[in-house]
Write a protein that holds these residues in place. Structure first.
Motif, short mmCIF file in Angstrom:
data_model
loop_
_atom_site.label_atom_id
_atom_site.label_comp_id
_atom_site.label_asym_id
_atom_site.label_seq_id
_atom_site.Cartn_x
_atom_site.Cartn_y
_atom_site.Cartn_z
N ARG A 1 48.04 38.91 37.65
CA ARG A 1 46.84 39.43 38.30
C ARG A 1 45.96 40.27 37.36
O ARG A 1 45.67 41.44 37.62
CB ARG A 1 47.22 40.22 39.55
CG ARG A 1 48.00 39.41 40.57
CD ARG A 1 48.34 40.17 41.85
NE ARG A 1 49.00 41.45 41.66
CZ ARG A 1 50.31 41.61 41.41
NH1 ARG A 1 51.10 40.58 41.34
NH2 ARG A 1 50.82 42.81 41.27
N GLN B 1 42.83 40.26 36.80
CA GLN B 1 41.58 40.74 37.40
C GLN B 1 41.80 42.05 38.16
O GLN B 1 40.95 42.94 38.13
CB GLN B 1 40.96 39.69 38.31
CG GLN B 1 40.41 38.50 37.54
CD GLN B 1 39.87 37.43 38.45
OE1 GLN B 1 40.35 37.25 39.57
NE2 GLN B 1 38.89 36.69 37.96
N GLU B 2 42.92 42.16 38.83
CA GLU B 2 43.23 43.41 39.55
C GLU B 2 43.42 44.57 38.58
O GLU B 2 42.97 45.69 38.83
CB GLU B 2 44.47 43.23 40.42
CG GLU B 2 44.23 42.36 41.63
CD GLU B 2 45.48 42.20 42.48
OE1 GLU B 2 46.32 43.11 42.51
OE2 GLU B 2 45.60 41.13 43.11
N ALA C 1 42.07 44.83 35.61
CA ALA C 1 40.75 45.16 35.07
C ALA C 1 39.94 45.96 36.08
O ALA C 1 39.30 46.96 35.73
CB ALA C 1 40.01 43.88 34.68
N ARG C 2 39.95 45.52 37.34
CA ARG C 2 39.21 46.23 38.38
C ARG C 2 39.68 47.68 38.52
O ARG C 2 38.87 48.61 38.61
CB ARG C 2 39.36 45.52 39.73
CG ARG C 2 38.21 44.65 40.06
CD ARG C 2 38.28 44.12 41.49
NE ARG C 2 37.91 42.72 41.44
CZ ARG C 2 38.75 41.70 41.49
NH1 ARG C 2 40.03 41.89 41.68
NH2 ARG C 2 38.31 40.47 41.39
N ALA C 3 40.99 47.86 38.55
CA ALA C 3 41.54 49.22 38.69
C ALA C 3 41.13 50.11 37.53
O ALA C 3 40.77 51.28 37.72
CB ALA C 3 43.06 49.15 38.81
N LEU D 1 38.45 49.76 35.62
CA LEU D 1 37.01 50.00 35.68
C LEU D 1 36.62 50.97 36.78
O LEU D 1 35.61 51.67 36.66
CB LEU D 1 36.26 48.67 35.87
CG LEU D 1 36.27 47.75 34.66
CD1 LEU D 1 35.72 46.37 35.04
CD2 LEU D 1 35.47 48.35 33.52
N GLU D 2 37.39 51.04 37.84
CA GLU D 2 37.09 51.97 38.94
C GLU D 2 37.26 53.42 38.52
O GLU D 2 36.56 54.29 38.99
CB GLU D 2 37.98 51.67 40.15
CG GLU D 2 37.57 50.43 40.90
CD GLU D 2 38.52 50.10 42.04
OE1 GLU D 2 39.54 50.81 42.22
OE2 GLU D 2 38.25 49.12 42.74
N LYS E 1 39.64 55.62 39.19
CA LYS E 1 39.97 56.49 40.32
C LYS E 1 41.32 57.20 40.17
O LYS E 1 41.71 57.93 41.06
CB LYS E 1 39.97 55.66 41.61
CG LYS E 1 38.60 55.21 42.01
CD LYS E 1 38.60 54.52 43.34
CE LYS E 1 37.18 54.12 43.73
NZ LYS E 1 37.14 53.42 45.00
#
Length: 95
Positions: A62, A64-65, A67-69, A71-72, A74
């Motif tokens: 995964r 993409q997950e 990368a998303r995390a 980039l967020e 948080k």
């Protein structure tokens, strides 16, 4: 003859330099901790992104997950340096 560009900093070097800068500037910012400065947050963001990229490059599931995390941005801020005003009390067992 063209000059070659100077070598670039590694992720680890950038992170270290930013954290050192954060520790230097924080005492001048009333009540702002080193990890809350622009330099401190930048160091953590670079560290999180570098970790995500390494995991993706190594075939993590995964991607993409991951990368998303990254980039967020948080994740909670991690403390920089050693605690300066920490009091540790040894508790004695009750009888």
């Amino acid at each position: 003859m063209a000059q070659s560009p100077p070598p670039r900093y590694s992720f680890a070097e950038l992170i270290e330099e930013l954290r050192e800068a954060a520790e230097e500037i924080a005492p001048e910012l009333n009540g702002i901790r080193a990890e809350e400065t622009l330099e401190g947050e930048s160091a953590q963001m670079i560290e999180e992104m570098a970790d995500a990229l390494k995991r993706i490059a190594n075939g993590a599931p995964r991607p993409q997950e991951l990368a998303r995390a990254a980039l967020e941005g948080k994740a909670p801020l991690k403390p920089i340096g050693s605690p300066k005003n920490t009091v540790v009390k040894l508790q004695k067992p009750r009888r």
